[in-house]
Design a protein around this motif. Structure first.
Motif, PDB file in Angstrom:
ATOM      1  N   ASN A 141      30.999 117.090 -28.085  1.00 36.54           N
ATOM      2  CA  ASN A 141      31.227 116.974 -26.644  1.00 36.54           C
ATOM      3  C   ASN A 141      30.216 115.763 -25.961  1.00 36.54           C
ATOM      4  OD1 ASN A 141      31.860 120.405 -26.387  1.00 36.54           O
ATOM      5  ND2 ASN A 141      33.572 118.813 -26.324  1.00 36.54           N
ATOM      6  N   GLN A 142      29.236 115.715 -26.860  1.00 37.73           N
ATOM      7  CA  GLN A 142      28.340 114.710 -26.407  1.00 37.73           C
ATOM      8  C   GLN A 142      28.660 113.311 -26.577  1.00 37.73           C
ATOM      9  OE1 GLN A 142      24.725 115.348 -28.490  1.00 37.73           O
ATOM     10  NE2 GLN A 142      24.560 117.627 -28.044  1.00 37.73           N
ATOM     11  N   THR A 143      28.471 112.708 -25.383  1.00 33.32           N
ATOM     12  CA  THR A 143      28.607 111.067 -25.141  1.00 33.32           C
ATOM     13  C   THR A 143      27.751 110.298 -25.345  1.00 33.32           C
ATOM     14  OG1 THR A 143      28.404 111.164 -22.530  1.00 33.32           O
ATOM     15  CG2 THR A 143      30.381 111.724 -23.603  1.00 33.32           C
ATOM     16  N   GLY A 144      26.539 110.678 -25.578  1.00 35.10           N
ATOM     17  CA  GLY A 144      25.226 109.729 -25.530  1.00 35.10           C
ATOM     18  C   GLY A 144      24.862 109.538 -24.061  1.00 35.10           C
ATOM     19  N   ILE A 145      25.348 110.047 -23.101  1.00 39.12           N
ATOM     20  CA  ILE A 145      24.972 109.866 -21.691  1.00 39.12           C
ATOM     21  C   ILE A 145      24.024 111.257 -21.417  1.00 39.12           C
ATOM     22  CG2 ILE A 145      25.446 109.718 -19.361  1.00 39.12           C
ATOM     23  CD1 ILE A 145      28.067 108.534 -20.207  1.00 39.12           C
ATOM     24  N   ALA A 146      22.790 111.050 -20.959  1.00 35.70           N
ATOM     25  CA  ALA A 146      21.677 112.276 -20.817  1.00 35.70           C
ATOM     26  C   ALA A 146      22.113 112.819 -19.658  1.00 35.70           C
ATOM     27  CB  ALA A 146      20.263 111.586 -20.837  1.00 35.70           C
ATOM     28  N   PRO A 147      21.948 114.092 -19.427  1.00 34.32           N
ATOM     29  CA  PRO A 147      22.148 114.624 -18.028  1.00 34.32           C
ATOM     30  C   PRO A 147      21.268 114.257 -16.860  1.00 34.32           C
ATOM     31  CG  PRO A 147      22.118 116.348 -19.789  1.00 34.32           C
ATOM     32  CD  PRO A 147      21.468 115.061 -20.432  1.00 34.32           C
ATOM     33  N   GLN A 153      38.372 115.814 -29.719  1.00 31.15           N
ATOM     34  CA  GLN A 153      39.221 115.090 -30.634  1.00 31.15           C
ATOM     35  C   GLN A 153      39.131 113.252 -30.130  1.00 31.15           C
ATOM     36  OE1 GLN A 153      40.202 117.025 -28.259  1.00 31.15           O
ATOM     37  NE2 GLN A 153      41.776 116.720 -26.803  1.00 31.15           N
ATOM     38  N   ASN A 154      38.394 113.138 -29.041  1.00 33.29           N
ATOM     39  CA  ASN A 154      38.427 111.777 -28.763  1.00 33.29           C
ATOM     40  C   ASN A 154      37.085 110.984 -29.309  1.00 33.29           C
ATOM     41  OD1 ASN A 154      40.538 111.880 -27.219  1.00 33.29           O
ATOM     42  ND2 ASN A 154      39.654 112.593 -25.312  1.00 33.29           N
ATOM     43  N   ASP A 171      35.907 112.127 -20.973  1.00 31.80           N
ATOM     44  CA  ASP A 171      36.835 112.843 -20.505  1.00 31.80           C
ATOM     45  C   ASP A 171      36.580 113.831 -19.402  1.00 31.80           C
ATOM     46  OD1 ASP A 171      38.683 112.075 -22.821  1.00 31.80           O
ATOM     47  OD2 ASP A 171      37.169 113.011 -23.946  1.00 31.80           O
ATOM     48  N   GLY A 172      35.276 113.945 -18.825  1.00 31.71           N
ATOM     49  CA  GLY A 172      35.283 114.756 -17.803  1.00 31.71           C
ATOM     50  C   GLY A 172      33.598 114.716 -17.382  1.00 31.71           C
ATOM     51  N   THR A 173      33.305 115.393 -16.032  1.00 34.21           N
ATOM     52  CA  THR A 173      32.312 115.537 -15.701  1.00 34.21           C
ATOM     53  C   THR A 173      31.835 116.914 -15.185  1.00 34.21           C
ATOM     54  OG1 THR A 173      32.281 114.829 -13.456  1.00 34.21           O
ATOM     55  CG2 THR A 173      31.784 113.276 -15.405  1.00 34.21           C
ATOM     56  N   TYR A 174      30.852 117.466 -15.184  1.00 32.01           N
ATOM     57  CA  TYR A 174      30.122 118.816 -14.450  1.00 32.01           C
ATOM     58  C   TYR A 174      29.307 118.485 -13.512  1.00 32.01           C
ATOM     59  CZ  TYR A 174      32.516 121.693 -18.149  1.00 32.01           C
ATOM     60  OH  TYR A 174      33.098 122.114 -19.175  1.00 32.01           O
ATOM     61  N   THR A 175      29.543 119.132 -12.207  1.00 32.93           N
ATOM     62  CA  THR A 175      28.329 119.285 -11.355  1.00 32.93           C
ATOM     63  C   THR A 175      27.923 120.873 -11.767  1.00 32.93           C
ATOM     64  OG1 THR A 175      29.216 118.021  -9.497  1.00 32.93           O
ATOM     65  CG2 THR A 175      27.543 119.819  -8.870  1.00 32.93           C
ATOM     66  N   HIS A 176      26.875 120.680 -12.480  1.00 31.54           N
ATOM     67  CA  HIS A 176      26.540 122.023 -13.111  1.00 31.54           C
ATOM     68  C   HIS A 176      24.959 122.397 -12.365  1.00 31.54           C
ATOM     69  CE1 HIS A 176      24.423 124.345 -16.293  1.00 31.54           C
ATOM     70  NE2 HIS A 176      24.980 125.346 -15.871  1.00 31.54           N
ATOM     71  N   SER A 177      25.144 123.728 -11.849  1.00 30.65           N
ATOM     72  CA  SER A 177      24.147 124.174 -10.870  1.00 30.65           C
ATOM     73  C   SER A 177      23.468 125.575 -11.185  1.00 30.65           C
ATOM     74  CB  SER A 177      24.220 124.191  -9.416  1.00 30.65           C
ATOM     75  OG  SER A 177      25.531 125.272  -8.932  1.00 30.65           O
TER      76      SER A 177
END
Length: 314
Positions: A139-145, A180-181, A189-195
């Protein structure tokens, strides 16, 4: 009388005159001494018999028998379970030990003063980076949180979840892709606001109940969306198996227009709040360019979020 008999009597008389038969006082003294010895022997034998009977009675008698108290005092028998145990070293008896007292519903045990028990868990006052889960490699895109000061929840008809019980909160933006992408260099494919929020002891479960009620009270609302506002509908979804308890709800709205033409697809956002003790973590999935939340992906990341928090709390 014959001559032989006369000689025999004379010999017997001479032998008797030669022996000292003792005076009467000496004979009486010897007789008294023998009588006293016989009495002493009889008394000793009686004492031995009585002592054996007493010892046997103490062995057979039950341990709960009470000892008669002195005249003028009143005592009550001591139950066997409360009887102090004698000291091995021969000193004073050891006092009875009080049983432990059941603790609170958290599963800990409170003990009597001076008795060491399980330590009460402390509410953390800070949230380290390791408390946040890492995306699975697929699921990793290479973009750091990126940690930001973001709203932890979407608006629900203006409801205000009380924040006075908050001890500490951290929020980050997390970008992911579906397995799969393609990976780096391609559109996510998506983003989270994770708290993650730490609440005062015993208040986190109240927060989840207030969130449930806020969703029930806001089945539909108007939300801002660029140049044209849009309407969204909210509803609770059945949820279990995450942390100590969880709340899952969806927000549905019309899909964004493409070149001015509306699309038939709906935009679906999933929001899950999970409580672990006094900690609440929220995954608010917000998609990426007209994509909707995938329940399977949100479920998988929710499990990873719970595992990270449990590892942090120990």
């Amino acid at each position: 009388m014959s001559r032989e008999l006369s000689e025999m009597y004379r010999s017997l008389a001479a032998d008797a005159d030669a022996r000292d038969l003792g005076v009467p006082d000496v004979l009486r003294h010897q007789a008294d001494r023998r009588a006293r010895l016989r009495v002493a022997g009889s008394t000793l034998a009686v004492a031995l018999v009585v002592g054996s009977v007493v010892i046997g009675a103490q062995v057979v008698a039950p341990s709960s028998a009470t000892v008669p108290s002195p005249a003028g005092t009143t005592t009550s028998p001591v139950p066997p379970s409360a009887s102090p145990s004698p000291s091995v070293s021969g000193g004073s008896p050891s006092p009875p030990v009080s049983p432990t007292t059941p603790g609170r519903s958290s599963g800990t045990t409170a003990t009597s003063p001076g008795v060491t028990g399980s330590p009460q868990p402390r509410t953390p006052t800070s949230i380290p980076d390791r408390a946040f889960f890492a995306l699975a490699p697929a699921n990793q895109t290479g973009i750091a949180p990126e940690f930001r000061d973001l709203a932890a929840l979407p608006g629900l008809c203006g409801a205000r979840i009380p924040s006075e019980a908050v001890v500490h909160r951290r929020t980050r933006l997390l970008v992911y892709k579906l397995p799969q992408n393609p990976g780096e260099g391609y559109v996510p494919d998506g983003t989270y606001t994770h708290s993650i929020t730490v609440y005062r002891t015993g208040r986190a479960d109240n927060v989840l109940e207030e969130l449930r009620q806020a969703v029930r009270d806001c089945p539909e609302q108007k939300r801002p969306g660029g140049d044209t506002p849009f309407r969204s509908t909210q509803r609770l979804l059945a949820d279990s198996g995450y942390g100590d308890e969880s709340v899952l709800f969806e927000m549905r709205s019309p899909g964004e227009s493409v070149n001015g033409d509306p699309t038939a697809a709906e935009d679906v956002r999933l929001v899950r709040a999970i409580r672990v003790g006094d900690v609440v973590t929220i995954l608010w999935e917000q998609g990426w360019e007209n994509t909707s939340s995938q329940r399977a992906q949100v479920d998988a990341d929710s499990r990873r979020a719970v595992a990270a928090i449990r590892a942090w709390l120990g």
